[in-house]
Write a protein that holds these residues in place. Structure first.
Motif, mmCIF file in Angstrom:
data_model
loop_
_atom_site.group_PDB
_atom_site.id
_atom_site.type_symbol
_atom_site.label_atom_id
_atom_site.label_comp_id
_atom_site.label_asym_id
_atom_site.label_seq_id
_atom_site.Cartn_x
_atom_site.Cartn_y
_atom_site.Cartn_z
ATOM 1 N N UNK A 83 -31.087 56.326 -25.355
ATOM 2 C CA UNK A 83 -30.696 55.340 -26.276
ATOM 3 C C UNK A 83 -31.539 55.659 -27.440
ATOM 4 N N UNK A 84 -30.831 55.586 -28.872
ATOM 5 C CA UNK A 84 -31.406 55.815 -30.126
ATOM 6 C C UNK A 84 -32.089 54.262 -30.565
ATOM 7 N N UNK A 85 -33.026 54.388 -31.179
ATOM 8 C CA UNK A 85 -33.579 53.015 -31.815
ATOM 9 C C UNK A 85 -32.776 52.984 -33.060
ATOM 10 N N UNK A 86 -31.786 52.264 -32.625
ATOM 11 C CA UNK A 86 -30.729 51.866 -33.909
ATOM 12 C C UNK A 86 -29.722 50.701 -33.475
ATOM 13 N N UNK A 87 -29.337 50.036 -34.506
ATOM 14 C CA UNK A 87 -28.707 48.601 -34.144
ATOM 15 C C UNK A 87 -27.287 49.128 -34.139
ATOM 16 N N UNK A 88 -26.352 48.229 -33.462
ATOM 17 C CA UNK A 88 -25.137 48.604 -33.503
ATOM 18 C C UNK A 88 -24.598 49.477 -32.430
ATOM 19 N N UNK A 89 -23.224 49.706 -32.180
ATOM 20 C CA UNK A 89 -22.597 50.768 -31.289
ATOM 21 C C UNK A 89 -22.822 52.248 -32.069
ATOM 22 N N UNK A 90 -23.370 53.263 -31.113
ATOM 23 C CA UNK A 90 -23.596 54.447 -31.885
ATOM 24 C C UNK A 90 -22.890 55.526 -31.166
ATOM 25 N N UNK A 91 -22.665 56.803 -31.847
ATOM 26 C CA UNK A 91 -21.705 57.642 -31.330
ATOM 27 C C UNK A 91 -22.435 58.068 -30.197
ATOM 28 N N UNK A 92 -21.778 59.114 -29.135
ATOM 29 C CA UNK A 92 -22.270 59.542 -27.964
ATOM 30 C C UNK A 92 -22.126 61.048 -27.967
ATOM 31 N N UNK A 93 -23.006 61.800 -27.362
ATOM 32 C CA UNK A 93 -22.941 63.155 -27.114
ATOM 33 C C UNK A 93 -23.171 63.265 -25.660
ATOM 34 N N UNK A 94 -22.043 63.968 -25.068
ATOM 35 C CA UNK A 94 -22.127 64.173 -23.347
ATOM 36 C C UNK A 94 -22.402 65.372 -23.062
ATOM 37 N N UNK A 95 -23.461 65.575 -22.498
ATOM 38 C CA UNK A 95 -23.916 66.874 -21.914
ATOM 39 C C UNK A 95 -23.393 67.086 -20.569
ATOM 40 N N UNK A 96 -22.863 68.237 -20.352
ATOM 41 C CA UNK A 96 -22.161 68.490 -19.133
ATOM 42 C C UNK A 96 -22.734 69.804 -18.473
ATOM 43 N N UNK A 97 -23.316 69.648 -17.533
ATOM 44 C CA UNK A 97 -24.096 70.752 -16.797
ATOM 45 C C UNK A 97 -23.244 72.074 -16.244
ATOM 46 N N UNK A 98 -23.681 73.099 -15.938
ATOM 47 C CA UNK A 98 -23.080 74.314 -15.344
ATOM 48 C C UNK A 98 -23.023 74.303 -13.832
ATOM 49 N N UNK A 99 -22.743 75.156 -13.439
ATOM 50 C CA UNK A 99 -22.807 75.430 -11.881
ATOM 51 C C UNK A 99 -21.820 76.665 -11.468
ATOM 52 N N UNK A 100 -21.707 76.910 -10.321
ATOM 53 C CA UNK A 100 -21.950 75.895 -9.071
ATOM 54 C C UNK A 100 -23.372 75.578 -8.879
ATOM 55 N N UNK A 101 -23.670 74.617 -8.469
ATOM 56 C CA UNK A 101 -25.246 74.263 -7.873
ATOM 57 C C UNK A 101 -24.913 73.556 -6.605
ATOM 58 N N UNK A 102 -26.078 73.791 -5.725
ATOM 59 C CA UNK A 102 -25.934 73.223 -4.488
ATOM 60 C C UNK A 102 -25.897 71.414 -4.690
ATOM 61 N N UNK A 103 -25.307 70.997 -3.475
ATOM 62 C CA UNK A 103 -25.207 69.578 -3.428
ATOM 63 C C UNK A 103 -26.726 69.074 -3.100
ATOM 64 N N UNK A 104 -27.067 67.942 -3.628
ATOM 65 C CA UNK A 104 -28.374 67.534 -3.485
ATOM 66 C C UNK A 104 -29.428 68.055 -4.071
ATOM 67 N N UNK A 105 -29.232 69.247 -4.897
ATOM 68 C CA UNK A 105 -30.537 69.871 -5.280
ATOM 69 C C UNK A 105 -31.494 68.935 -6.233
ATOM 70 N N UNK A 106 -32.753 69.266 -6.275
ATOM 71 C CA UNK A 106 -33.666 68.444 -6.970
ATOM 72 C C UNK A 106 -34.432 69.356 -7.725
ATOM 73 N N UNK A 107 -34.759 68.832 -8.927
ATOM 74 C CA UNK A 107 -34.262 68.139 -9.719
ATOM 75 C C UNK A 107 -32.641 68.083 -10.032
#
Length: 495
Positions: free
Chosen positions: A282-306
């Protein structure tokens, strides 16, 4: 003297291996291609093909030491590994040629890339031979001439359905045999990608890091015995001698994988607010702010850490966006296999609605930013972009399923629907040193976008590799990150 026993893949027989066999013989080795039975009928199943390979091994005599190098091409690796399990004392090495990793209980149905064909196969006696213009559906035809494709078509034979549906039963006798993978880069498999997948920590892939496992990479498509017979023969001879690239820790220096390296830019250490599978920065800003949704790639194993949403590169982009006044978002979706795109797409859609429902988010100003293997998921948003989607960005994306993947039922290719994107701003960050198979999907998408008059902008990273942020730690990479973020946020009316 090394004996090569070669097991053909789907639809093919000894004829397509002719040039490779001639080169093996010229080098002083023995070589033969197993002509597995292909007549229709319930009796012709995977066990029947395994028996044929076992018979070929036994025909060479008892022998005092393991002398057989078993080579399986795509489907052919199933009977090859099955025979090795039954004659482990005779086998010196197993070689996979553009073939899937097989385990006990697996079926060769995985070698059929078309999901519709897979679904229909249970009711058929055999898999019909592809038409001349259908071979691309079964693997990359890169490197094949028209004459090669004519030859493939003329010599092809139907594949008995039972060979693909019967599970492979292994005792484990061959589990520790030396193994080599001959990867075909135009099919999408490279040593670099295998190294990355092993680094993800999937237990099923850890055997690939044994010292006895080596790899070769050929710059061609799915049928190297036609397109690169000399190179394939050279790789097989070197493999028999123990050559190739090893991924074992003993041969490779310890190195932090690129996706776990610190983000290239110095950005504020904004902590995430975790909501299920979604993290908000979250930004240090007042009021509703636009959002950037980052979508990871893959395939990646289930349960991988991190988890992917915690990877430094993705977190870095989200924090950078938050430092400039937008809500940065990372998330986890269930792209664990190439067949999981519909599930992952549904996860993404649900996460986006969750983000838009947050009162701190301006739900009329959202950007989606796709990375790497999430590229095929852009198709849903390109085909019917909602009014609140202000920008769709993609870094080094795979913009179509690779040749060996196939399309999941109902899945669309981004190039086929980009004409429906209308005026939606699109941003593509293109790696100049991308692998050839992935680059081809990007080229196709760009051509389709240009033909449709789509609002596509491209930022090139001339000296950048796939996942350049973690690999190419250069001023060029830093400048591209800054410019890409500036353009995305500019579409959200922030800059």
């Amino acid at each position: 003297m090394t004996r090569f026993v070669l097991v053909p893949g789907l639809f093919t027989g000894a004829q397509v291996w002719q040039e490779t066999v001639e080169r093996l013989l010229a080098a002083g080795a023995k070589a033969e291609v197993v002509e597995v039975p292909r007549q229709q009928g319930a009796a012709v199943d995977l066990d029947a093909h395994i028996a044929q390979v076992v018979a070929a091994i036994d025909a060479g005599g008892a022998g005092g030491t393991p002398d057989v190098v078993l080579v399986g091409h795509d489907y052919g690796v199933f009977p090859a590994v099955g025979a090795a399990d039954r004659r482990a004392d005779r086998v010196a090495r197993i070689v996979y040629v553009d073939a899937p990793l097989v385990q006990d209980g697996a079926t060769a149905l995985a070698t059929v890339p078309d999901p519709e064909v897979r679904e229909q196969l249970a009711g058929q006696e055999s898999l019909p031979v592809p038409d001349r213009d259908e071979w691309e559906r079964w693997g990359s035809t890169a490197g094949l001439s028209d004459a090669h494709i004519d030859r493939l078509t003329a010599l092809a034979a139907p594949q008995p359905a039972a060979t693909l549906l019967q599970p492979l039963h292994l005792t484990g006798a061959a589990a520790d045999l030396p193994t080599t993978g001959v990867l075909c880069a135009e099919s999408g498999a490279t040593i670099a990608t295998v190294r990355m997948l092993v680094g993800f920590g999937d237990p099923a892939l850890q055997a690939l890091a044994r010292p006895e496992v080596t790899f070769f990479e050929l710059p061609t498509g799915h049928w190297p015995m036609l397109s690169r017979p000399a190179d394939l023969a050279e790789a097989l001879l070197s493999a028999a001698a123990g050559g190739g690239v090893s991924l074992s820790a003993a041969d490779e220096p310890a190195e932090t994988p690129g996706y776990l390296r610190p983000f290239l830019l110095d950005v504020p250490e904004i902590g995430p607010e975790r909501q299920g599978d979604v993290d908000l920065f979250l930004p240090d800003a007042d009021g509703p702010r636009p959002a950037v949704v980052i979508v990871h790639g893959g395939p990646v194993p289930a349960g991988m850490q991190p988890a992917p949403r915690e990877w430094p590169t993705l977190v870095g982009y989200a924090r950078y966006a938050a430092s400039l006044g937008a809500v940065g978002v990372t998330l986890d979706h269930r792209l664990h296999d190439v067949a999981d795109y519909p599930v992952a797409a549904a996860d993404l859609a649900a996460a986006v609605e969750q983000v838009r429902a947050d009162p701190r988010v301006d739900n009329s100003r959202i950007a989606l930013w796709f990375f790497s293997g999430s590229g095929p998921m852009t198709a849903d948003w390109l085909s019917a972009p909602p009014p609140w989607l202000r920008c769709l960005a993609a870094n080094y994306p795979i913009m179509a399923p690779l040749a060996s993947w196939g399309l999941a039922a109902g899945q669309r290719r981004p190039a086929d629907v980009v004409a429906q994107a209308g005026a939606l701003p699109l941003l593509l960050v293109r790696a100049g040193l991308e692998t050839s198979a992935i680059a081809a999907t990007v080229t196709e998408f760009v051509a389709a976008a240009d033909a449709a008059g789509a609002a596509l902008e491209i930022i090139d990273v001339p000296n950048g590799h796939h996942s350049f942020e973690g690999i190419d730690r250069t001023d060029e990479s830093r400048a591209v990150i800054r410019e890409a973020v500036r353009r995305v946020l500019g579409r959200l009316d922030l800059t």
